[in-house]
Every structure is written in structure tokens, then in C-alpha cells.
Scaffold this active site. Sequence first.
Site, PDB file in Angstrom:
ATOM      1  N   TYR A  76       1.153  34.678 -54.564  1.00  0.00           N
ATOM      2  CA  TYR A  76       0.157  35.564 -55.187  1.00  0.00           C
ATOM      3  C   TYR A  76       0.524  35.844 -56.645  1.00  0.00           C
ATOM      4  O   TYR A  76      -0.339  35.925 -57.510  1.00  0.00           O
ATOM      5  CB  TYR A  76       0.032  36.883 -54.424  1.00  0.00           C
ATOM      6  CG  TYR A  76      -0.683  36.733 -53.104  1.00  0.00           C
ATOM      7  CD1 TYR A  76      -2.069  36.817 -53.033  1.00  0.00           C
ATOM      8  CD2 TYR A  76       0.017  36.484 -51.928  1.00  0.00           C
ATOM      9  CE1 TYR A  76      -2.735  36.657 -51.830  1.00  0.00           C
ATOM     10  CE2 TYR A  76      -0.635  36.324 -50.724  1.00  0.00           C
ATOM     11  CZ  TYR A  76      -2.010  36.415 -50.677  1.00  0.00           C
ATOM     12  OH  TYR A  76      -2.675  36.247 -49.488  1.00  0.00           O
ATOM     13  N   LYS A 126      -3.791  29.591 -47.624  1.00  0.00           N
ATOM     14  CA  LYS A 126      -2.667  29.388 -48.535  1.00  0.00           C
ATOM     15  C   LYS A 126      -1.378  29.597 -47.765  1.00  0.00           C
ATOM     16  O   LYS A 126      -1.419  30.319 -46.765  1.00  0.00           O
ATOM     17  CB  LYS A 126      -2.711  30.327 -49.738  1.00  0.00           C
ATOM     18  CG  LYS A 126      -3.007  31.805 -49.478  1.00  0.00           C
ATOM     19  CD  LYS A 126      -2.199  32.619 -48.528  1.00  0.00           C
ATOM     20  CE  LYS A 126      -0.739  32.788 -48.781  1.00  0.00           C
ATOM     21  NZ  LYS A 126      -0.071  33.609 -47.733  1.00  0.00           N
TER      22      LYS A 126
HETATM   23  P1  NAD Z   1      -0.058  34.192 -37.103  1.00  0.00           P
HETATM   24  O1  NAD Z   1       1.270  33.795 -36.638  1.00  0.00           O
HETATM   25  O2  NAD Z   1      -0.493  35.602 -36.900  1.00  0.00           O
HETATM   26  O3  NAD Z   1      -1.171  33.253 -36.445  1.00  0.00           O
HETATM   27  C1  NAD Z   1      -1.006  31.860 -36.355  1.00  0.00           C
HETATM   28  C2  NAD Z   1      -1.984  31.288 -35.381  1.00  0.00           C
HETATM   29  O4  NAD Z   1      -1.657  29.916 -35.199  1.00  0.00           O
HETATM   30  C3  NAD Z   1      -1.906  31.956 -33.989  1.00  0.00           C
HETATM   31  O5  NAD Z   1      -3.200  32.027 -33.447  1.00  0.00           O
HETATM   32  C4  NAD Z   1      -1.057  30.964 -33.210  1.00  0.00           C
HETATM   33  O6  NAD Z   1      -1.318  30.992 -31.822  1.00  0.00           O
HETATM   34  C5  NAD Z   1      -1.522  29.645 -33.806  1.00  0.00           C
HETATM   35  N1  NAD Z   1      -0.572  28.572 -33.582  1.00  0.00           N
HETATM   36  C6  NAD Z   1      -0.880  27.353 -33.149  1.00  0.00           C
HETATM   37  N2  NAD Z   1       0.205  26.599 -33.021  1.00  0.00           N
HETATM   38  C7  NAD Z   1       1.238  27.348 -33.361  1.00  0.00           C
HETATM   39  C8  NAD Z   1       2.648  27.125 -33.409  1.00  0.00           C
HETATM   40  N3  NAD Z   1       3.174  25.940 -33.088  1.00  0.00           N
HETATM   41  N4  NAD Z   1       3.431  28.147 -33.805  1.00  0.00           N
HETATM   42  C9  NAD Z   1       2.912  29.322 -34.169  1.00  0.00           C
HETATM   43  N5  NAD Z   1       1.574  29.607 -34.150  1.00  0.00           N
HETATM   44  C10 NAD Z   1       0.760  28.609 -33.729  1.00  0.00           C
HETATM   45  O7  NAD Z   1      -0.154  33.803 -38.644  1.00  0.00           O
HETATM   46  P2  NAD Z   1      -1.196  34.360 -39.701  1.00  0.00           P
HETATM   47  O8  NAD Z   1      -0.628  35.534 -40.392  1.00  0.00           O
HETATM   48  O9  NAD Z   1      -2.534  34.487 -39.060  1.00  0.00           O
HETATM   49  O10 NAD Z   1      -1.195  33.162 -40.762  1.00  0.00           O
HETATM   50  C11 NAD Z   1      -2.011  32.014 -40.589  1.00  0.00           C
HETATM   51  C12 NAD Z   1      -2.303  31.405 -41.952  1.00  0.00           C
HETATM   52  O11 NAD Z   1      -3.008  32.355 -42.737  1.00  0.00           O
HETATM   53  C13 NAD Z   1      -1.065  31.056 -42.755  1.00  0.00           C
HETATM   54  O12 NAD Z   1      -1.311  29.912 -43.504  1.00  0.00           O
HETATM   55  C14 NAD Z   1      -0.876  32.234 -43.688  1.00  0.00           C
HETATM   56  O13 NAD Z   1      -0.202  31.915 -44.880  1.00  0.00           O
HETATM   57  C15 NAD Z   1      -2.320  32.596 -43.962  1.00  0.00           C
HETATM   58  N6  NAD Z   1      -2.496  34.013 -44.329  1.00  0.00           N
HETATM   59  C16 NAD Z   1      -3.256  34.285 -45.413  1.00  0.00           C
HETATM   60  C17 NAD Z   1      -3.450  35.591 -45.802  1.00  0.00           C
HETATM   61  C18 NAD Z   1      -4.321  35.901 -46.990  1.00  0.00           C
HETATM   62  O14 NAD Z   1      -4.391  37.060 -47.373  1.00  0.00           O
HETATM   63  N7  NAD Z   1      -4.997  34.913 -47.542  1.00  0.00           N
HETATM   64  C19 NAD Z   1      -2.869  36.620 -45.069  1.00  0.00           C
HETATM   65  C20 NAD Z   1      -2.129  36.313 -43.941  1.00  0.00           C
HETATM   66  C21 NAD Z   1      -1.948  34.990 -43.580  1.00  0.00           C
END
Ligand code: NAD
Length: 370
Positions: free
Chosen positions: A218, A133
Site C-alpha cells: 500500500y 493484490k
Molecule cells: P483468507 O485466508 O481469509 O482467505 C483465503 C481463502 O482462500 C479462504 O476461503 C480459503 O479457504 C481459501 N483457500 C483455498 N486454498 C487455500 C489454501 N491452500 N490455503 C489457505 N487458504 C486457501 O485470506 P484473505 O484475507 O481473504 O486474502 C485473500 C486475498 O485477498 C489475498 O490475496 C490478500 O492479499 C487479499 N486481500 C486484499 C485486501 C484488500 O484490502 N485489497 C484485504 C485483505 C486481503
Amino acid sequence: MTVDLDRRGFVLAAGGAIAASAMGSSALAQTPARKLGYAIVGLGGYGLGQIIPQFKNCEHSRLVALVSGDPAKAKRVAAQYGVPEKNIYSYESYDSIRDNPDIDIVYVCLPVSMHAEYTIRAAKAGKHVMCEKPMALSSKECEAMIAACRQAGKKLMIGYRCHFEPYNLEAIRRARAGEIGKLRYFRSEHGYTAGDPTAWRLKKAMSGGGSIMDIGIYALQAARYMTGEEPVAVYAKETTDRNDPRFREVEDMIEFQLEFPSGVIGSCMSMYSANRNQILLMGDKGRIELEPATNYTGQRMWVGKGRENEITPPPGPGKNQFAGQLDHLSQCIRENREPIVAGEEGLRDIRIIEAVYQSAREKRRIVLKA
Ligand code: NAD
């Protein structure tokens, strides 16, 4: 896993649904079937920190592949979790997952701007998709994702883990059972303090928007699954200090009111500048309150007039909400059922969010299309 379908066997009107279909059926429990293989795309905070460690708690799912732009990290994670090196992919080699029968499902854990592309590429490679999401940058992208998965004959589910979280399930059950009487209003406040101004979440092209896309969603989701209704109109007000380097491109606070057909009012606050995680359902005979409501762990719930009656719910559909979510898609694929939080559910939220933004921009009530 034992299942009490009578107790849990309700379905939400909100197009989504909770519980019954999230359960393991007794038939499945008796037949040890092959666990379905997930490829995790994006080894960031969520994919690596929260999702990958959960496969040990899954009954129907296992981790089989990694997709990452960082080969050294992918190799390290693969070694730690027993993923064979041949199942490590880069973003460039991603499409060749089509030739890997170990992979049944691709889990897209990337910045929002990449959700549509990686979902559509997965569907074209013949894989089912779990997408995080918010589903995508726009409803148009969501529609393209749904169409691509449909065309490929593959399932698409959104990572709405709260549909598998015991406190949220128990709150819905009690509200539906009439324990707090006739529901009058729903309130939810969701926020946290954003930090690094250079983070992708604060760049509109990558996130699609500010706090509502990330955390306020949420509150919106809960308004729909807790009431079991679809909003008919929204009214929103945004408050953002554009001099704050974090909020040059995206909103900080956005407050939105949802009108439901029954007359229930949903009031939601979303922010990137304060920590808050709460849900309140107010009925004419009492209230249900959750705080924290949608965290990874540590939920608490009170039912009744004050805080004297704290409730501990029975276990949810999986060992925890994450395992419940991962296994749900695996079971849906095996049994050819639609996930309770399919792509259409993500699309509904994005459409409402678009109306929230429009309302804040135009300072008027927006009627939602049925
Ligand atoms: P994050 O920034 O920690 O991780 C993003 C990942 O994408 C990294 O591995 C990064 O290297 C990669 N990536 C690839 N291309 C990229 C670019 N151009 N710029 C930035 N990163 C790039 O983010 P996250 O917190 O892991 O979030 C990822 C997804 O998960 C999002 O859609 C977020 O909304 C979702 N999320 C959901 C929950 C939940 O509870 N359901 C919680 C946190 C995040």
C-alpha cells in the site's frame, strides 16, 4: 451518479491512473444495462467479509457465482446472497465456469500463491479477471497472467481499491493542483501486528514474502500514485527477529527508499509487528497527511501546515471504494477500455518489490529498469 470530470479528470503518470475513467459516464447512467456477473473465488476474510457484501452498493455489477473448497459454507453464503445453487463451484469444477454465461468476471480472493493459476484458468475459460493484490508470487507469474488474459482477449484488473477511495483521490488532486507547492518527499508507514504463525501469509511459498507483499505494498502503490512518478532506484533495509515464530520464513520490518526522477524521495516502512496506516506528502508550501490512509473505512486527512485544516473530500466514483472498484471493471468491459489498475500495474509493483528484496539482501542501491 453525477460526474465532475473536470475536477477529477486527471491521469497519473504512474502508468496507473485515477478517477476519470473510474467514473460512470452519463451515457451509461441513461441506459440501464445488464449488470455484469461476478464469480468470487475464495470465501475467506476478504472475499466473504469485504467484497461479497458490497454488491448491493454496485450499479454495474452483481454477484452470480461462488467458488469454494467448502460446499457447506458455499451453500450458506449462496442462500444468504441469492446465488443459485447451480452457480456454486469447487476448485475442481472451476474450469466449467466456461459454460456459464451468467459469469462475466472472476474475482480471485485466494492466497497469493494461487493468484496466477486461478487467473490463467479463468482467462482460458473465457472470463475477465479481477485479481487481488499482491498480483502474484513473482514478476514472472505476473507476466504469464497478463499474457493469458491478452491471449484470451479478456481484461485483467488488480484489486487496488485505494484508486477509488475519496480521500486518496482528493490528496492526489490537491497535490497535482500545487496546493502544497513543489513536492519534496513522500512518506508512508503501513503495518499491522501479525498473529497466528501458521497462517498462509507467514508461509513464504504461499505469500511470496512478508509484510511488504501484504501491507507495505500500500505504501509502495501510494508512493507511485501520489507522486505520479515511477521510481528509478530503491534502497532497502530489513529488520526481522528470526526467533519470533511468526517470522521464520518471511520478513517483519522492511524500510525502503524510492528515488523519483524529479528528485522527490519516497520513504516507506512496512511491518508485521506494529499497527500503522499513514501517508504524508511534504511540499515546500505545506503538507497533506492521511491517517488512517488506506483502511477499509475511517480515513482522515489534513492539508496545510499543521493539523488545523482537516479536509472532508467529496464522494468518490462509487458508493464507496469497494463498489467503485467492482463497477470500474464492469464499465471497462462494457466500453472496451483498459482498467486504470490493469495487470501491468500489479506487475510494476512486484518488480519493485523484487528490487526491494534484492537491495535488502545485497545491502546496496538497486537501479530500476525503465
Ligand atoms: P483468507 O485466508 O481469509 O482467505 C483465503 C481463502 O482462500 C479462504 O476461503 C480459503 O479457504 C481459501 N483457500 C483455498 N486454498 C487455500 C489454501 N491452500 N490455503 C489457505 N487458504 C486457501 O485470506 P484473505 O484475507 O481473504 O486474502 C485473500 C486475498 O485477498 C489475498 O490475496 C490478500 O492479499 C487479499 N486481500 C486484499 C485486501 C484488500 O484490502 N485489497 C484485504 C485483505 C486481503
